[in-house]
Design a protein around this motif. Structure first.
Motif, PDB file in Angstrom:
ATOM      1  N   GLY A 173      -7.177  86.747 -33.823  1.00 51.36           N
ATOM      2  CA  GLY A 173      -6.377  87.856 -34.323  1.00 51.36           C
ATOM      3  C   GLY A 173      -6.852  89.226 -33.865  1.00 51.36           C
ATOM      4  N   SER A 174      -7.980  89.297 -33.181  1.00 46.41           N
ATOM      5  CA  SER A 174      -8.488  90.588 -32.715  1.00 46.41           C
ATOM      6  C   SER A 174      -7.699  91.039 -31.490  1.00 46.41           C
ATOM      7  N   TRP A 175      -7.751  92.329 -31.211  1.00 41.81           N
ATOM      8  CA  TRP A 175      -7.024  92.856 -30.057  1.00 41.81           C
ATOM      9  C   TRP A 175      -7.591  92.339 -28.741  1.00 41.81           C
ATOM     10  N   TYR A 176      -8.874  91.971 -28.727  1.00 43.18           N
ATOM     11  CA  TYR A 176      -9.515  91.515 -27.499  1.00 43.18           C
ATOM     12  C   TYR A 176      -9.557  89.998 -27.374  1.00 43.18           C
ATOM     13  N   GLY A 177      -9.123  89.292 -28.392  1.00 39.36           N
ATOM     14  CA  GLY A 177      -9.180  87.834 -28.402  1.00 39.36           C
ATOM     15  C   GLY A 177      -8.551  87.163 -27.187  1.00 39.36           C
ATOM     16  N   PRO A 178      -7.303  87.527 -26.812  1.00 39.83           N
ATOM     17  CA  PRO A 178      -6.695  86.877 -25.647  1.00 39.83           C
ATOM     18  C   PRO A 178      -7.475  87.100 -24.347  1.00 39.83           C
ATOM     19  N   ALA A 179      -8.038  88.297 -24.165  1.00 39.28           N
ATOM     20  CA  ALA A 179      -8.810  88.578 -22.954  1.00 39.28           C
ATOM     21  C   ALA A 179     -10.100  87.759 -22.931  1.00 39.28           C
ATOM     22  N   VAL A 180     -10.757  87.650 -24.068  1.00 35.90           N
ATOM     23  CA  VAL A 180     -11.990  86.868 -24.150  1.00 35.90           C
ATOM     24  C   VAL A 180     -11.683  85.392 -23.906  1.00 35.90           C
ATOM     25  N   TYR A 181     -10.592  84.913 -24.483  1.00 37.08           N
ATOM     26  CA  TYR A 181     -10.199  83.517 -24.276  1.00 37.08           C
ATOM     27  C   TYR A 181      -9.960  83.254 -22.791  1.00 37.08           C
ATOM     28  N   TRP A 182      -9.231  84.159 -22.118  1.00 37.97           N
ATOM     29  CA  TRP A 182      -8.961  84.015 -20.681  1.00 37.97           C
ATOM     30  C   TRP A 182     -10.271  84.022 -19.897  1.00 37.97           C
ATOM     31  N   ALA A 183     -11.138  84.981 -20.209  1.00 37.46           N
ATOM     32  CA  ALA A 183     -12.406  85.101 -19.481  1.00 37.46           C
ATOM     33  C   ALA A 183     -13.277  83.862 -19.703  1.00 37.46           C
ATOM     34  N   ARG A 184     -13.284  83.335 -20.896  1.00 38.94           N
ATOM     35  CA  ARG A 184     -14.060  82.117 -21.186  1.00 38.94           C
ATOM     36  C   ARG A 184     -13.466  80.928 -20.444  1.00 38.94           C
ATOM     37  N   ALA A 185     -12.151  80.804 -20.480  1.00 41.69           N
ATOM     38  CA  ALA A 185     -11.477  79.687 -19.821  1.00 41.69           C
ATOM     39  C   ALA A 185     -11.681  79.703 -18.309  1.00 41.69           C
ATOM     40  N   ASN A 186     -11.904  80.874 -17.749  1.00 44.56           N
ATOM     41  CA  ASN A 186     -12.084  81.010 -16.310  1.00 44.56           C
ATOM     42  C   ASN A 186     -13.544  81.189 -15.884  1.00 44.56           C
ATOM     43  N   ILE A 220     -15.772  83.445 -16.722  1.00 47.52           N
ATOM     44  CA  ILE A 220     -16.248  84.813 -16.540  1.00 47.52           C
ATOM     45  C   ILE A 220     -17.283  85.165 -17.603  1.00 47.52           C
ATOM     46  N   VAL A 221     -17.030  84.799 -18.832  1.00 47.40           N
ATOM     47  CA  VAL A 221     -17.984  85.003 -19.917  1.00 47.40           C
ATOM     48  C   VAL A 221     -18.349  83.644 -20.497  1.00 47.40           C
ATOM     49  N   THR A 222     -19.562  83.564 -21.008  1.00 45.13           N
ATOM     50  CA  THR A 222     -20.025  82.296 -21.565  1.00 45.13           C
ATOM     51  C   THR A 222     -20.459  82.419 -23.013  1.00 45.13           C
ATOM     52  N   GLY A 223     -20.474  83.622 -23.559  1.00 46.28           N
ATOM     53  CA  GLY A 223     -20.935  83.813 -24.919  1.00 46.28           C
ATOM     54  C   GLY A 223     -22.441  83.974 -24.970  1.00 46.28           C
ATOM     55  N   THR A 224     -22.943  84.179 -26.165  1.00 42.82           N
ATOM     56  CA  THR A 224     -24.380  84.359 -26.334  1.00 42.82           C
ATOM     57  C   THR A 224     -25.088  83.045 -26.640  1.00 42.82           C
ATOM     58  N   SER A 225     -24.307  81.987 -26.825  1.00 44.86           N
ATOM     59  CA  SER A 225     -24.815  80.620 -26.937  1.00 44.86           C
ATOM     60  C   SER A 225     -23.629  79.699 -26.656  1.00 44.86           C
ATOM     61  N   ASP A 226     -23.848  78.406 -26.768  1.00 50.70           N
ATOM     62  CA  ASP A 226     -22.745  77.464 -26.531  1.00 50.70           C
ATOM     63  C   ASP A 226     -21.627  77.595 -27.555  1.00 50.70           C
TER      64      ASP A 226
END
Length: 92
Positions: free
Chosen positions: A3-16, A18-24
């Motif tokens: 529901g956050s404004w950045y959620g879709p971008a983070v989801y896209w970046a994770r799926a591709n 680009i980002v991996t998060g701070t842990s699994d």
């Protein structure tokens, strides 16, 4: 994050990859991003976008070179290659 404004971008970046998060299982969007994390994100995006990311350089001129995490080594040497970084190494 749902529901956050950045959620879709983070989801896209994770799926591709680009980002991996701070842990699994954790993504911490309110924590400041470190220099090596930003370098890794930019490196992964450049690779994803098809840019040549093969340039490298010696990081020994940086006083904190020994503190660079293994996952960020390749990402940190690319931007310091000749012609890619406008600033010379400077102490913190």
């Amino acid at each position: 994050m749902p529901g956050s404004w950045y959620g879709p971008a983070v989801y896209w970046a994770r799926a591709n990859g680009i980002v991996t998060g701070t842990s699994d299982t954790t993504f911490t969007p309110d924590r400041p991003v470190t220099r090596q994390e930003m370098a890794a994100i930019l490196h992964r995006y450049a690779e994803f976008a098809g840019y040549d990311v093969s340039a490298s350089a010696d990081l020994s001129g940086y006083t904190d070179a020994g503190d660079i995490a293994g996952y960020a080594q390749t990402a940190m040497v690319g931007p310091t290659a000749p012609g890619l970084s406008p600033a010379p190494p400077t102490p913190p």
